[in-house]
Design an enzyme around this catalytic site. Structure first.
Site, PDB file in Angstrom:
ATOM      1  N   TYR A  53     -32.530  -8.758 -39.131  1.00 56.05           N
ATOM      2  CA  TYR A  53     -33.015  -8.098 -38.026  1.00 56.05           C
ATOM      3  C   TYR A  53     -32.868  -8.840 -36.788  1.00 56.05           C
ATOM      4  CZ  TYR A  53     -36.295  -4.997 -40.903  1.00 56.05           C
ATOM      5  OH  TYR A  53     -36.735  -4.171 -41.700  1.00 56.05           O
ATOM      6  N   SER A 208     -40.092   3.144 -40.974  1.00 56.34           N
ATOM      7  CA  SER A 208     -39.807   4.068 -39.958  1.00 56.34           C
ATOM      8  C   SER A 208     -40.963   5.133 -40.111  1.00 56.34           C
ATOM      9  CB  SER A 208     -38.463   4.562 -40.072  1.00 56.34           C
ATOM     10  OG  SER A 208     -38.251   5.584 -38.994  1.00 56.34           O
ATOM     11  N   PRO A 209     -42.300   4.850 -40.570  1.00 54.58           N
ATOM     12  CA  PRO A 209     -43.020   5.714 -40.724  1.00 54.58           C
ATOM     13  C   PRO A 209     -43.567   6.754 -39.537  1.00 54.58           C
ATOM     14  CG  PRO A 209     -44.198   3.780 -40.042  1.00 54.58           C
ATOM     15  CD  PRO A 209     -42.840   3.609 -40.133  1.00 54.58           C
ATOM     16  N   LEU A 210     -43.056   6.681 -38.437  1.00 51.21           N
ATOM     17  CA  LEU A 210     -43.520   7.519 -37.268  1.00 51.21           C
ATOM     18  C   LEU A 210     -42.307   8.517 -37.221  1.00 51.21           C
ATOM     19  CD1 LEU A 210     -44.995   5.106 -34.711  1.00 51.21           C
ATOM     20  CD2 LEU A 210     -46.136   6.599 -36.417  1.00 51.21           C
ATOM     21  N   GLY A 211     -41.236   8.513 -38.183  1.00 49.03           N
ATOM     22  CA  GLY A 211     -40.013   9.537 -37.887  1.00 49.03           C
ATOM     23  C   GLY A 211     -40.566  10.848 -37.827  1.00 49.03           C
TER      24      GLY A 211
END
Length: 300
Positions: A53, A208-211
């Site tokens: 990252y 990326s759970p809010l995709g």
């Protein structure tokens, strides 16, 4: 903050995905540290990072070093915070991502992460992605060696198939504690992996759970909006942000789910943390379980 478990470690039901603090368009360090501190203030005790990252060439471990500094500057107790890091990917600085899960590389990467984070052993070390050039059993076997050597306390795997989970579980036994795959309203192709993780008692950390829930749909405070996906409609009914609804939906999918939403502003992670307390009705959960729930009516 409600808690869930990763192996035998209790953590907050919602974690902090620290990647946005170090990659392209990252905030300055003052805001980045403030974001980490806001997460801790909200009761978050899981921080997800990785040695890859970073943005530019030559700054491997930027995010790990940032997290270490943020924890050191926090005024409260951080001994209960689990920092989960990953190894096996790289960024040469041109925007691309590489994969290297060779045993020698993983050992060196884990040892370097220990130094950057300033710990005696990594609480959770996750293989970032299977390397097609390396037999899966060799990469996973290296995680076993790192546990036996005391370099890491527990292992996880990321971006994997159900078959790879089964093989890793056979090799690592109780040393395997987590699976981290992409899963969100818009990307639901890890259903089999979620079911298997639930059956094996492995924490499932959606990345990326809010995709599917666009940041552009939000007002300046991440408050309720009038956008017309099912997630937005449920959010309006509860008077919360659609992001909170997404995270609450994920938490209700399985008791092993621990979403790690990314954030680059204190307000964002403070809002996400509130999802741990949001209760959805059975009807709302059923509505959101429909894969079409993230689509707007004017789209197919």
């Amino acid at each position: 903050m409600r808690i869930r478990t990763i192996g035998d470690v209790a953590v907050s039901a919602v974690g902090l995905g620290a990647m946005p603090l170090s990659i392209e368009r990252r905030p300055d360090e003052q805001r980045a540290v403030a974001t980490v501190h806001a997460a801790l203030d909200a009761g978050i005790t899981l921080i997800d990072t990785a040695d890859s990252y970073h943005w530019h060439a030559g700054e491997t471990g930027h995010n790990e070093l940032l997290i270490a500094r943020a924890l050191a500057r926090y005024g409260g107790d951080t001994s209960h915070v689990l920092v989960a890091t990953k190894g096996g990917r790289g960024r040469p600085g041109d925007g691309s991502w590489t994969v290297n899960a060779a045993p020698g590389h993983l050992r060196r990467a884990a040892e370097a992460s220990v130094k950057r984070l300033g710990v005696e052993a990594l609480g959770l070390y996750q293989l970032h992605k299977p390397d097609p050039a390396v037999p899966w059993a060799e990469s996973v076997g290296t995680l076993r060696e790192l546990i036996d050597a005391g370099t890491i306390r527990a292992a996880g795997i990321s971006n994997v198939t159900a078959e790879q989970i089964r093989e890793a579980h056979t090799i690592l036994g109780n040393g395997l504690v987590s699976v981290q795959n992409q899963y969100s309203p818009a990307v639901r192709d890890s259903e089999a992996e979620l079911r298997l993780s639930t059956r094996l008692g492995l924490a499932f950390l959606p990345w990326s759970p809010l995709g599917g829930i666009s940041p552009s749909s939000l007002d300046g405070t991440r408050g309720p909006t009038t956008a017309s996906t099912a997630f937005h409609r449920v959010a309006a009914a509860h008077g919360v942000s659609p992001q909170q609804v997404v995270l609450a939906w994920l938490l209700a999918r399985s008791p092993v789910v621990i979403p790690v939403p990314g954030a680059s502003r204190p307000a964002s992670i403070q809002d996400s943390a509130k999802a741990a307390e949001l209760e959805l009705s059975e009807a709302e959960q059923s509505l959101l379980d429909d894969p079409r729930s993230a689509a707007r009516p004017d789209r197919p």
